[in-house]
Design a protein around this motif. Structure first.
Motif, PDB file in Angstrom:
ATOM      1  N   VAL A  65       0.841  -1.201   0.000  1.00  0.00           N
ATOM      2  CA  VAL A  65       0.000   0.000   0.000  1.00  0.00           C
ATOM      3  C   VAL A  65       0.877   1.251   0.000  1.00  0.00           C
ATOM      4  O   VAL A  65       0.630   2.199  -0.758  1.00  0.00           O
ATOM      5  CB  VAL A  65      -0.950   0.004   1.225  1.00  0.00           C
ATOM      6  CG1 VAL A  65      -1.636   1.346   1.386  1.00  0.00           C
ATOM      7  CG2 VAL A  65      -1.961  -1.122   1.100  1.00  0.00           C
ATOM      8  N   GLU A  66       1.914   1.241   0.818  1.00  0.00           N
ATOM      9  CA  GLU A  66       2.813   2.382   0.893  1.00  0.00           C
ATOM     10  C   GLU A  66       3.491   2.631  -0.458  1.00  0.00           C
ATOM     11  O   GLU A  66       3.572   3.774  -0.925  1.00  0.00           O
ATOM     12  CB  GLU A  66       3.860   2.121   1.972  1.00  0.00           C
ATOM     13  CG  GLU A  66       4.803   3.256   2.221  1.00  0.00           C
ATOM     14  CD  GLU A  66       5.806   2.935   3.309  1.00  0.00           C
ATOM     15  OE1 GLU A  66       6.350   3.891   3.864  1.00  0.00           O
ATOM     16  OE2 GLU A  66       6.050   1.739   3.586  1.00  0.00           O
ATOM     17  N   LEU A  67       3.949   1.573  -1.104  1.00  0.00           N
ATOM     18  CA  LEU A  67       4.574   1.698  -2.413  1.00  0.00           C
ATOM     19  C   LEU A  67       3.593   2.244  -3.438  1.00  0.00           C
ATOM     20  O   LEU A  67       3.939   3.105  -4.254  1.00  0.00           O
ATOM     21  CB  LEU A  67       5.124   0.346  -2.866  1.00  0.00           C
ATOM     22  CG  LEU A  67       5.891   0.327  -4.186  1.00  0.00           C
ATOM     23  CD1 LEU A  67       7.131   1.212  -4.099  1.00  0.00           C
ATOM     24  CD2 LEU A  67       6.276  -1.099  -4.539  1.00  0.00           C
TER      25      LEU A  67
ATOM     26  N   PRO B 106      -5.620  13.949  -2.121  1.00  0.00           N
ATOM     27  CA  PRO B 106      -7.002  13.521  -1.834  1.00  0.00           C
ATOM     28  C   PRO B 106      -7.072  12.152  -1.158  1.00  0.00           C
ATOM     29  O   PRO B 106      -7.922  11.935  -0.296  1.00  0.00           O
ATOM     30  CB  PRO B 106      -7.681  13.481  -3.200  1.00  0.00           C
ATOM     31  CG  PRO B 106      -6.844  14.318  -4.076  1.00  0.00           C
ATOM     32  CD  PRO B 106      -5.456  14.271  -3.537  1.00  0.00           C
ATOM     33  N   VAL B 107      -6.174  11.237  -1.526  1.00  0.00           N
ATOM     34  CA  VAL B 107      -6.176   9.913  -0.889  1.00  0.00           C
ATOM     35  C   VAL B 107      -5.910  10.056   0.599  1.00  0.00           C
ATOM     36  O   VAL B 107      -6.595   9.452   1.427  1.00  0.00           O
ATOM     37  CB  VAL B 107      -5.146   8.971  -1.555  1.00  0.00           C
ATOM     38  CG1 VAL B 107      -4.898   7.737  -0.715  1.00  0.00           C
ATOM     39  CG2 VAL B 107      -5.606   8.580  -2.950  1.00  0.00           C
TER      40      VAL B 107
ATOM     41  N   VAL C  30      -8.889   9.140   3.141  1.00  0.00           N
ATOM     42  CA  VAL C  30      -8.707   7.840   3.788  1.00  0.00           C
ATOM     43  C   VAL C  30      -7.945   7.957   5.104  1.00  0.00           C
ATOM     44  O   VAL C  30      -8.419   7.527   6.156  1.00  0.00           O
ATOM     45  CB  VAL C  30      -7.984   6.852   2.839  1.00  0.00           C
ATOM     46  CG1 VAL C  30      -7.714   5.535   3.527  1.00  0.00           C
ATOM     47  CG2 VAL C  30      -8.788   6.646   1.566  1.00  0.00           C
ATOM     48  N   VAL C  31      -6.765   8.528   5.068  1.00  0.00           N
ATOM     49  CA  VAL C  31      -5.881   8.514   6.234  1.00  0.00           C
ATOM     50  C   VAL C  31      -6.386   9.437   7.345  1.00  0.00           C
ATOM     51  O   VAL C  31      -6.371   9.058   8.518  1.00  0.00           O
ATOM     52  CB  VAL C  31      -4.437   8.884   5.817  1.00  0.00           C
ATOM     53  CG1 VAL C  31      -3.521   8.948   7.021  1.00  0.00           C
ATOM     54  CG2 VAL C  31      -3.918   7.878   4.804  1.00  0.00           C
TER      55      VAL C  31
ATOM     56  N   PRO D 206       0.868  10.325  -8.401  1.00  0.00           N
ATOM     57  CA  PRO D 206       1.202  11.750  -8.502  1.00  0.00           C
ATOM     58  C   PRO D 206       0.728  12.497  -7.245  1.00  0.00           C
ATOM     59  O   PRO D 206      -0.238  12.094  -6.601  1.00  0.00           O
ATOM     60  CB  PRO D 206       0.424  12.224  -9.725  1.00  0.00           C
ATOM     61  CG  PRO D 206      -0.030  11.006 -10.430  1.00  0.00           C
ATOM     62  CD  PRO D 206      -0.029   9.887  -9.457  1.00  0.00           C
ATOM     63  N   VAL D 207       1.396  13.597  -6.929  1.00  0.00           N
ATOM     64  CA  VAL D 207       1.070  14.355  -5.718  1.00  0.00           C
ATOM     65  C   VAL D 207      -0.373  14.836  -5.752  1.00  0.00           C
ATOM     66  O   VAL D 207      -1.049  14.870  -4.715  1.00  0.00           O
ATOM     67  CB  VAL D 207       2.046  15.537  -5.552  1.00  0.00           C
ATOM     68  CG1 VAL D 207       1.635  16.418  -4.379  1.00  0.00           C
ATOM     69  CG2 VAL D 207       3.454  15.031  -5.351  1.00  0.00           C
ATOM     70  N   ALA D 208      -0.867  15.171  -6.917  1.00  0.00           N
ATOM     71  CA  ALA D 208      -2.247  15.644  -7.034  1.00  0.00           C
ATOM     72  C   ALA D 208      -3.248  14.557  -6.655  1.00  0.00           C
ATOM     73  O   ALA D 208      -4.382  14.854  -6.293  1.00  0.00           O
ATOM     74  CB  ALA D 208      -2.521  16.125  -8.460  1.00  0.00           C
TER      75      ALA D 208
END
Length: 91
Positions: free
Chosen positions: A28-30, A42-43, A47-48, A36-38
Motif C-alpha cells: 500500500v505504501e509503495l 485527496p487519498v 482515507v488517512v 502523482p502528488v495531485a
C-alpha cells in the motif's frame, strides 16, 4: 510459522503471524508513493485523516474509561475529598 519463497530472490523465508500485514502495508505504501502528488493529497485527506481521527477517538475513550475505572485494590487510588461545609451567614 511457515516457509514462503521471496518473489524477488526465490529464497525461502519464514513468515510469522503478522508478516502478512507488514507485506500488505509495504504494498500500500509503495502504491501511494508512486501516485502523482495531485492524487496523493485527496487519498490522504479522504482515507488517512478519518482513520487517524477514529483511532484518536478510540484512544480517548479507552483513556477516559481507564480514568473512571481504576484497577480494584490499588493503593494509588485517591481518597474521596470531604464535602465542603456550607458557610454560615451571621444575621
Amino acid at each position: 510459522m511457515h516457509l514462503v519463497k521471496c518473489r524477488d530472490t526465490g529464497h525461502e523465508t519464514r513468515v510469522g503471524r503478522v508478516d502478512w500485514l507488514v507485506q500488505w502495508w509495504g504494498g500500500v505504501e509503495l502504491w501511494v508513493v508512486q501516485l502523482p502528488v495531485a492524487v496523493q493529497f485527496p487519498v490522504v485527506m479522504i482515507v488517512v485523516l478519518p482513520l487517524c481521527l477514529g483511532v484518536a477517538r478510540l484512544i480517548d475513550r479507552v483513556a477516559d474509561w481507564g480514568a473512571k475505572n481504576p484497577a480494584s485494590g490499588s493503593d494509588l487510588a485517591p481518597e474521596p475529598e470531604p464535602e465542603p461545609e456550607s458557610e454560615k451567614v451571621a444575621a
